[in-house]
Write an enzyme that holds these catalytic residues in place. Structure first.
Site, short mmCIF file in Angstrom:
data_model
loop_
_atom_site.label_atom_id
_atom_site.label_comp_id
_atom_site.label_asym_id
_atom_site.label_seq_id
_atom_site.Cartn_x
_atom_site.Cartn_y
_atom_site.Cartn_z
N GLY A 1 -7.02 -0.40 3.73
CA GLY A 1 -5.56 -0.26 3.77
C GLY A 1 -5.06 0.47 5.00
N GLY B 1 0.89 9.05 10.43
CA GLY B 1 0.58 8.98 8.99
C GLY B 1 0.97 10.26 8.28
N ILE C 1 0.33 13.35 9.08
CA ILE C 1 0.51 14.56 9.92
C ILE C 1 1.99 14.92 10.02
CG2 ILE C 1 0.22 15.52 12.25
CD1 ILE C 1 -2.09 13.58 12.68
N GLY D 1 -3.43 5.09 5.78
CA GLY D 1 -3.94 5.10 4.40
C GLY D 1 -2.82 5.37 3.42
N THR E 1 0.83 -1.21 0.00
CA THR E 1 0.00 0.00 0.00
C THR E 1 0.87 1.26 0.00
OG1 THR E 1 -1.60 -1.23 1.31
CG2 THR E 1 -1.85 1.16 1.26
N LYS F 1 4.75 4.11 18.22
CA LYS F 1 4.70 5.53 17.84
C LYS F 1 4.98 6.44 19.04
CE LYS F 1 1.53 4.61 14.03
NZ LYS F 1 0.11 4.48 13.64
#
Ligand code: HSE
Length: 391
Positions: A175, A122, A124, A291, A10, A193
């Protein structure tokens, strides 16, 4: 700048697409020369190779994008790339959380860059802003919704009353979820994270492991969601860490917010992450945390930073801090069929059906107590909510 992508899943496909479709001058100056794939995929694209030496020994390739995920072979391949004088960017939080100091040191020694913006939050721009705040401030708190899949699941369950399993399947289709979705629903992805964020914020190394408190959303039921709604709460899976002098705490746990609080309004696959700094105070960021394109966007931002020599903060991660999860005191709701009161004789505990309100207990003790309960208990920390105040 010519780059190689490791992996064509992905996120790897997203990077290839953003660069191929690129209309800005930044993107037009990038090209994907090689893509590392499994042997049986070689014939699908002339750029594909299953021989990593082709990439390592190609003097045209300046930068390697690692999107394989997992610990090995990602760890070895990143080390080899850095040792061959290639810049590396990665979205792989599991490997960064465990090897951040090694990779950063190797990059320094080889005079190349190692960046990992997309590994946390992601799309950000979180790492870059954490580092930016550190140019001026001490950061003593990091917190937020760090996982898109679990947020999507909780949000859909709250909005539609759907079952946990059906919403998880949808998150996988979109995804958002990891190859092993237990990372998303049991808190391990947030642990990675939060470790990376704490490493940077506190200039230390926080290793993922059993001493870091984690409780995920695997056991949550539609009835739990309905109970929380009825009592004026929205549930979110939160990671938070505070530092005081040379001590820090660290927890991943479901948390209840009042509908008016910002966290309660974070929907779908979005993340909401923040810090507290000496002069900036509370600073938060919101955006898609999972995503293909949002994650690839953050990877490509790192690539562009390297191309234009926009250097990130030089980090050593050499402070010694002690973990202490016994000092943060909060109220909790625990769902269990067991009698909780005898397990917590020193605390104010009241029951409503099989939901127990435990007042003013420390994080470590509530996690240890719930871990002893049989069945599939669920619990959440109370961060806000009008009904709670009046109980
Ligand atoms: N599975 C991760 C998430 C992907 O849902 O947040 C982005 O790190």
């Amino acid at each position: 700048m010519k780059i190689a992508i490791l992996g064509r899943g992905t996120v790897g496909s997203g990077v290839d697409k953003i660069i191929a479709d690129g209309q800005t001058p930044f993107l037009k100056s990038l090209s994907v020369k090689s893509i590392f794939v499994r042997e049986n995929k070689i014939n699908l694209d002339p750029r594909n190779t299953a021989n990593y030496a082709d990439i390592l020994n190609d003097p045209d390739i300046d930068l390697v994008v690692e999107t394989l995920g997992g610990l090995e072979p990602s760890h070895s391949m990143i080390v080899e790339a850095l040792n061959h004088g290639k810049n590396v960017v990665t979205a792989n939080k599991a490997v960064v959380a465990r090897h951040i100091q090694e990779f950063t040191q190797l990059a320094r020694e080889n005079n190349v860059k190692f960046y990992f913006e997309s590994a946390v939050g992601g799309g950000i721009p979180w790492i870059i802003n954490l580092e930016r705040a550190l140019r001026i401030d001490e950061i003593d708190s990091i917190h937020g919704i760090f996982n898109g899949t679990s947020n999507f699941i909780l949000d859909q369950m709250t909005k539609t009353g759907a079952s946990f399993d059906s919403v998880l399947a949808e998150a996988q289709k979109l995804g958002y979820a990891e190859a092993d979705s237990s990372a998303d629903i049991d808190g391990y992805d947030i642990e990675n994270k939060l470790c990376i964020s704490a490493d940077i914020a506190y200039n230390t190394v926080v290793e993922p492991g059993a001493d870091l408190l984690k409780f995920g959303i695997r056991n949550i039921t539609a009835a739990d969601i309905a109970y929380f709604k009825e009592h004026g709460w929205v549930v979110k899976l939160l990671g938070r860490s505070f530092r005081r002098v040379d001590q820090f705490n660290f927890v991943v746990e479901p948390t209840l917010f009042a509908p008016g609080q910002i966290e309660a309004g974070v929907h779908d696959n979005y993340n909401y992450v923040g810090l507290r700094g000496t002069t900036i105070g509370k600073l938060t960021f919101n955006g898609q945390g999972a995503g293909m394109l949002p994650t690839a966007h953050a990877l490509v931002q790192d690539i562009i930073d390297i191309q234009v020599q926009n250097d990130h903060l030089d980090r050593r991660f050499d402070k010694q801090l002690n973990l202490d999860n016994s000092t943060k005191i909060m109220d909790y709701i625990v769902r269990t069929d067991a009698d909780l009161a005898p397990l917590l004789p020193d605390y104010k505990v009241t029951v409503d059906g099989n939901y127990w309100l435990v007042k003013q207990i420390n994080t470590e003790l509530i996690h240890q107590t719930v871990a002893k309960l049989s069945g599939k208990p669920f619990f959440a920390c109370i961060n806000g909510g009008a009904k709670h105040e009046s109980r």
